[in-house]
Design an enzyme around this catalytic site. Structure first.
Site, PDB file in Angstrom:
ATOM      1  N   LYS A 117       0.861  -1.189   0.000  1.00 12.80           N
ATOM      2  CA  LYS A 117       0.000   0.000   0.000  1.00 12.80           C
ATOM      3  C   LYS A 117       0.895   1.236   0.000  1.00 12.80           C
ATOM      4  CE  LYS A 117      -3.376   0.401   2.802  1.00 12.80           C
ATOM      5  NZ  LYS A 117      -3.921   0.517   4.169  1.00 12.80           N
TER       6      LYS A 117
HETATM    7  O1  LIG Z   1      -6.175   2.189   2.877  1.00 15.14           O
HETATM    8  C1  LIG Z   1      -6.685   1.266   3.454  1.00 15.14           C
HETATM    9  C2  LIG Z   1      -6.975   0.032   2.786  1.00 15.14           C
HETATM   10  O2  LIG Z   1      -6.378  -0.033   1.616  1.00 15.14           O
HETATM   11  C3  LIG Z   1      -7.093   1.318   4.860  1.00 15.14           C
HETATM   12  O3  LIG Z   1      -6.323   0.478   5.672  1.00 15.14           O
HETATM   13  C4  LIG Z   1      -7.055   2.738   5.323  1.00 15.14           C
HETATM   14  O4  LIG Z   1      -5.744   3.088   5.633  1.00 15.14           O
HETATM   15  C5  LIG Z   1      -7.984   2.920   6.475  1.00 15.14           C
HETATM   16  O5  LIG Z   1      -9.278   2.510   6.119  1.00 15.14           O
HETATM   17  C6  LIG Z   1      -8.079   4.337   6.894  1.00 15.14           C
HETATM   18  O6  LIG Z   1      -6.854   4.906   7.150  1.00 15.14           O
HETATM   19  C7  LIG Z   1      -8.902   4.410   8.137  1.00 15.14           C
HETATM   20  O7  LIG Z   1      -9.199   5.694   8.251  1.00 15.14           O
HETATM   21  P1  LIG Z   1      -9.983   6.261   9.489  1.00 15.14           P
HETATM   22  O8  LIG Z   1     -10.825   5.137  10.050  1.00 15.14           O
HETATM   23  O9  LIG Z   1      -8.948   6.696  10.443  1.00 15.14           O
HETATM   24  O10 LIG Z   1     -10.782   7.347   8.900  1.00 15.14           O
END
Ligand SMILES: O=C(CO)[C@@H](O)[C@H](O)[C@H](O)[C@H](O)COP(=O)(O)O
Length: 229
Positions: free
Chosen positions: A91
Site C-alpha cells: 500500500k
Molecule cells: O487504505 C486502506 C486500505 O487499503 C485502509 O487500511 C485505510 O488506511 C484505512 O481505512 C483508513 O486509514 C482508516 O481511516 P480512518 O478510520 O482513520 O478514517
C-alpha cells in the site's frame, strides 16, 4: 460495469477479531496501515506473522509502507512483496514520491494498492500509473464533502478510460456508507471490525429466534427439532 466478484476485506490488525470474522464471513483479505498496527499494541513482526498464519494463500494481504521518500518506499515495497509468493500488495499513499513509486513498483511486477486517496483525480492518476487497487477514504471524504459521490465518480472515470484498476473503498464509519457503495457497484470494500459485526448484528434477529425457541419448548418440551425417538 466490469465483470467481478465483490471483495470483502477486513481493515484491522486485531488478530483475534480477524480469526472470528474469518470464520463468520467469506473474507477475501486484510488491510492494515501504520496506525492500525500501532493500535494493536503488538509489534509489527507479531502482526506480520499472525496475519500470515491466519490467512490462506488465496486471501489477500495489504501492508502499507512507512517510509515517505521514493527510495525508502521502494525498499519497503520489495520487502512487503517478498513476504508471500502471491496475493500480497504494497500500500502506497498517493503523494508525489508515492506516485513515482507506484509506477516503479508496477514496472517491477509488484501488486500495488494506492492509498490515502481523497479525490477522484488522485485515484485516476494512480490507476494510470498501473495500481491494482485504489483506496479512497470514504468517511474522511464525507467529512469534506460528498465522499460517496466522489468515489462513484472515480469509478465512472475508470470505466470510461477502460482502466482495470479496482476500487477498494476504505475508511468506513458505518454500515450505511458501505451499503451505498455496494449499491453503486464498488468492487471491494475494507471494513473495520465494528462495522463488520454491525452488518450482521441486529438485535431483532436473536429476539425472533428466542420467540421460536420459547414456542417450541412450550409445545414440545425441548429446544431441538430432533426428538428422542
Ligand atoms: O487504505 C486502506 C486500505 O487499503 C485502509 O487500511 C485505510 O488506511 C484505512 O481505512 C483508513 O486509514 C482508516 O481511516 P480512518 O478510520 O482513520 O478514517
Amino acid at each position: 460495469m466490469k465483470g467481478f466478484t465483490m471483495e470483502l476485506i477486513l481493515d484491522t490488525a486485531d488478530l483475534e477479531a480477524i480469526r472470528e470474522l474469518n470464520d463468520l464471513y467469506a473474507v477475501d483479505g486484510v488491510t492494515t496501515n501504520p496506525t492500525i498496527i500501532t493500535k494493536s499494541g503488538k509489534s509489527f513482526e507479531e502482526i506480520r506473522d499472525g496475519l500470515m498464519e491466519i490467512l490462506s494463500p488465496e486471501q489477500k494481504l495489504f501492508i502499507q509502507v512507512v517510509a515517505t521518500d521514493f527510495d525508502g518506499i521502494m525498499a519497503e515495497a520489495r520487502y512487503i512483496c517478498s513476504l508471500r509468493p502471491e496475493n500480497t500488495y504494497v500500500k502506497i499513499p498517493v503523494t508525489r514520491d508515492g506516485m513515482r513509486a507506484i509506477k516503479a513498483c508496477k514496472a517491477e511486477g509488484m501488486g500495488v494498492l494506492a492509498t490515502a486517496i481523497y479525490s477522484a483525480s488522485q485515484g485516476f492518476m494512480a490507476a494510470k500509473n498501473g495500481a491494482d487497487y485504489l483506496a479512497p477514504y470514504v468517511n474522511r471524504m464525507c467529512n469534506l464533502g460528498d465522499g460517496v459521490g466522489e468515489v462513484v465518480r472515480l469509478q465512472a472515470m475508470l470505466e470510461q478510460a477502460k482502466l482495470p484498476t479496482k476500487i477498494l473503498a476504505a475508511s468506513f464509519k458505518n454500515v450505511e456508507q458501505v451499503n451505498e457503495l455496494l449499491e453503486n457497484g464498488i468492487e471491494a470494500v475494507t471494513i473495520p471490525v465494528d462495522v463488520a459485526f454491525n452488518m450482521l448484528d441486529i438485535p431483532s434477529t436473536p429476539m425472533a429466534v428466542d420467540d421460536f425457541t420459547r414456542n417450541w419448548q412450550a409445545a414440545y418440551g425441548r429446544t431441538t427439532l430432533l426428538s428422542a425417538e
